[in-house]
Design a protein around this motif. Structure first.
Motif, PDB file in Angstrom:
ATOM      1  N   ARG A   1       0.826  -1.215   0.000  1.00 48.87           N
ATOM      2  CA  ARG A   1       0.000   0.000   0.000  1.00 48.87           C
ATOM      3  C   ARG A   1       0.863   1.270   0.000  1.00 48.87           C
ATOM      4  O   ARG A   1       0.499   2.281   0.592  1.00 48.87           O
TER       5      ARG A   1
ATOM      6  N   TRP B   1       1.495   0.850  -5.392  1.00 48.81           N
ATOM      7  CA  TRP B   1       1.198  -0.555  -5.078  1.00 48.81           C
ATOM      8  C   TRP B   1      -0.300  -0.768  -5.177  1.00 48.81           C
ATOM      9  O   TRP B   1      -1.075  -0.107  -4.492  1.00 48.81           O
ATOM     10  N   MET B   2      -0.724  -1.700  -6.032  1.00 45.55           N
ATOM     11  CA  MET B   2      -2.158  -1.931  -6.211  1.00 45.55           C
ATOM     12  C   MET B   2      -2.625  -3.222  -5.577  1.00 45.55           C
ATOM     13  O   MET B   2      -3.744  -3.318  -5.094  1.00 45.55           O
ATOM     14  N   SER B   3      -1.838  -4.256  -5.633  1.00 49.20           N
ATOM     15  CA  SER B   3      -2.163  -5.531  -4.995  1.00 49.20           C
ATOM     16  C   SER B   3      -0.857  -6.325  -4.922  1.00 49.20           C
ATOM     17  O   SER B   3       0.157  -5.864  -5.438  1.00 49.20           O
ATOM     18  N   PRO B   4      -0.841  -7.500  -4.277  1.00 46.38           N
ATOM     19  CA  PRO B   4       0.443  -8.198  -4.096  1.00 46.38           C
ATOM     20  C   PRO B   4       1.157  -8.562  -5.399  1.00 46.38           C
ATOM     21  O   PRO B   4       2.330  -8.923  -5.371  1.00 46.38           O
TER      22      PRO B   4
ATOM     23  N   PRO C   1     -15.347   4.027   2.795  1.00 41.75           N
ATOM     24  CA  PRO C   1     -15.267   3.370   4.109  1.00 41.75           C
ATOM     25  C   PRO C   1     -13.821   3.237   4.574  1.00 41.75           C
ATOM     26  O   PRO C   1     -13.329   2.141   4.810  1.00 41.75           O
ATOM     27  N   VAL C   2     -13.139   4.357   4.662  1.00 32.35           N
ATOM     28  CA  VAL C   2     -11.706   4.367   4.967  1.00 32.35           C
ATOM     29  C   VAL C   2     -11.441   5.396   6.059  1.00 32.35           C
ATOM     30  O   VAL C   2     -12.073   6.451   6.081  1.00 32.35           O
TER      31      VAL C   2
ATOM     32  N   ARG D   1      -4.741   3.725  -1.086  1.00 35.61           N
ATOM     33  CA  ARG D   1      -5.843   2.869  -0.654  1.00 35.61           C
ATOM     34  C   ARG D   1      -6.776   2.681  -1.835  1.00 35.61           C
ATOM     35  O   ARG D   1      -7.254   3.650  -2.415  1.00 35.61           O
ATOM     36  N   ARG D   2      -6.982   1.413  -2.205  1.00 37.47           N
ATOM     37  CA  ARG D   2      -8.006   1.119  -3.215  1.00 37.47           C
ATOM     38  C   ARG D   2      -9.283   0.827  -2.454  1.00 37.47           C
ATOM     39  O   ARG D   2      -9.295   0.031  -1.528  1.00 37.47           O
ATOM     40  N   THR D   3     -10.348   1.460  -2.845  1.00 33.26           N
ATOM     41  CA  THR D   3     -11.575   1.325  -2.060  1.00 33.26           C
ATOM     42  C   THR D   3     -12.798   1.584  -2.926  1.00 33.26           C
ATOM     43  O   THR D   3     -12.722   1.616  -4.150  1.00 33.26           O
ATOM     44  N   ARG D   4     -13.897   1.773  -2.241  1.00 30.63           N
ATOM     45  CA  ARG D   4     -15.155   2.046  -2.914  1.00 30.63           C
ATOM     46  C   ARG D   4     -15.525   3.502  -2.647  1.00 30.63           C
ATOM     47  O   ARG D   4     -15.470   3.965  -1.512  1.00 30.63           O
TER      48      ARG D   4
ATOM     49  N   PRO E   1     -15.484   1.720  -7.742  1.00 31.03           N
ATOM     50  CA  PRO E   1     -14.139   1.546  -7.178  1.00 31.03           C
ATOM     51  C   PRO E   1     -13.243   2.743  -7.490  1.00 31.03           C
ATOM     52  O   PRO E   1     -13.411   3.390  -8.530  1.00 31.03           O
TER      53      PRO E   1
END
Lengths: 109, 191
Positions: free
Chosen positions: B59, B71-74, B129-130, B143-146, B151
């Protein structure tokens, strides 16, 4: 509101950020599986009151699937773990035993 | 008859909104999705070639001489080069060599907005929701979120302004959402 810890991006994601993937560790038999085995793979589900294992996807986040162990009655979350496993890891089973002694789920205990 | 499009057009035509926070469309911005084994040397070399930055941690956002690595995901990074995307993509592909990895230009699939001003944290916290509290979210984090119904990826620059990436098809929706959340007089005063 359910809050699950995503084991891939380390975020404590709330339910609206996730999408549910149904029951965990559903085994598909085959090739050459019997009709009964294929029926159970498609339709037989646990629906327990208490300890349950589920698949979740961090859909509005890193996009990864993971497993969660939780209680369907109290919404208590015992832990989340990698999707790359066919059964709950020992630390998750131990965490559940500490809180729900004598629990069972399918053949897992 | 419509005229043929000769030059790329931004999603919102550089729209701007002033309220509790200032919301601006960044405009055309190069974005390259890089998927692969982040621990591998090839991916590290590709990130260095594209942005001049080191590999970001979980992150994390790392700013280099010629761009930003997010960084978006592993197994996924987003590289935002400042200059020509095609040339940068060529460098990335060359650096990856034969490694099992994927690099794609996704610039035209996304829109980028900035949310700045003292109430920026609050405006975004209304929609996501962060936890955007100063101690919990700061510069160098992503932070990737809604965001309401769509998204989004959100990160913070060193000057505490936010960058928001969403899909281009929902750029207007996101801009309007932010506009409503930043309506004067609607401050909550949490942060």
């Amino acid at each position: 509101m359910l809050i699950l810890h995503c084991p891939y991006c380390g975020v404590d994601a709330e339910e609206t950020e996730l999408s549910p993937g149904g029951e965990a560790h559903v085994k598909r038999f085959g090739p050459g599986a019997s009709d009964e085995e294929f029926r159970d793979y498609l339709f037989a589900r646990e629906n327990p009151k208490g300890v349950h294992f589920e698949r979740w996807r961090h859909a509005n986040g890193c996009g990864k699937w993971f497993h969660a162990a939780r209680c369907t009655m109290t919404l208590e979350v015992f832990g989340t773990y990698s999707a790359q496993t066919t059964e709950p890891p020992k630390e998750i089973r131990d965490a559940i035993t500490a809180k729900r002694p004598g629990w069972t789920w399918r053949e897992v205990e | 008859m419509s005229e043929p499009i000769t030059a790329p057009i931004t999603a919102l035509g550089g729209a701007r909104h002033d309220g509790l926070a200032r919301i601006e469309e960044v405009g055309l911005h190069g974005m390259i999705t890089l998927r692969g084994d982040l621990a591998s040397k090839a991916v590290k070399a590709a990130v260095m070639a594209a942005t001049g930055a080191k590999l970001p941690g979980q992150r994390g956002v790392v700013r280099g001489k010629s761009g930003t690595a997010i960084w978006m995901s592993p197994d996924e990074l987003l590289l935002c080069p400042y200059a020509e995307v095609d040339a940068t993509l060529g460098k990335v592909t060359a650096a990856l060599g034969t490694a099992h990895a994927l690099a794609v230009d996704v610039s035209d699939a996304r829109a980028m907005l900035t949310v700045s001003g003292p109430a920026a944290r609050e405006v975004l916290a209304k929609l996501c929701p962060v936890d955007f509290a100063p101690g919990a979210f700061g510069p160098g984090m992503v932070r990737r979120t809604r965001m309401a119904q769509v998204p989004a990826a959100i990160w913070m620059e060193q000057d505490e302004s936010f960058r928001v990436i969403c899909f281009r098809s929902v750029a207007r929706y996101v801009f309007d959402l932010l506009g409503v959340a930043a309506q004067p007089g609607s401050g909550v005063g949490v942060y």
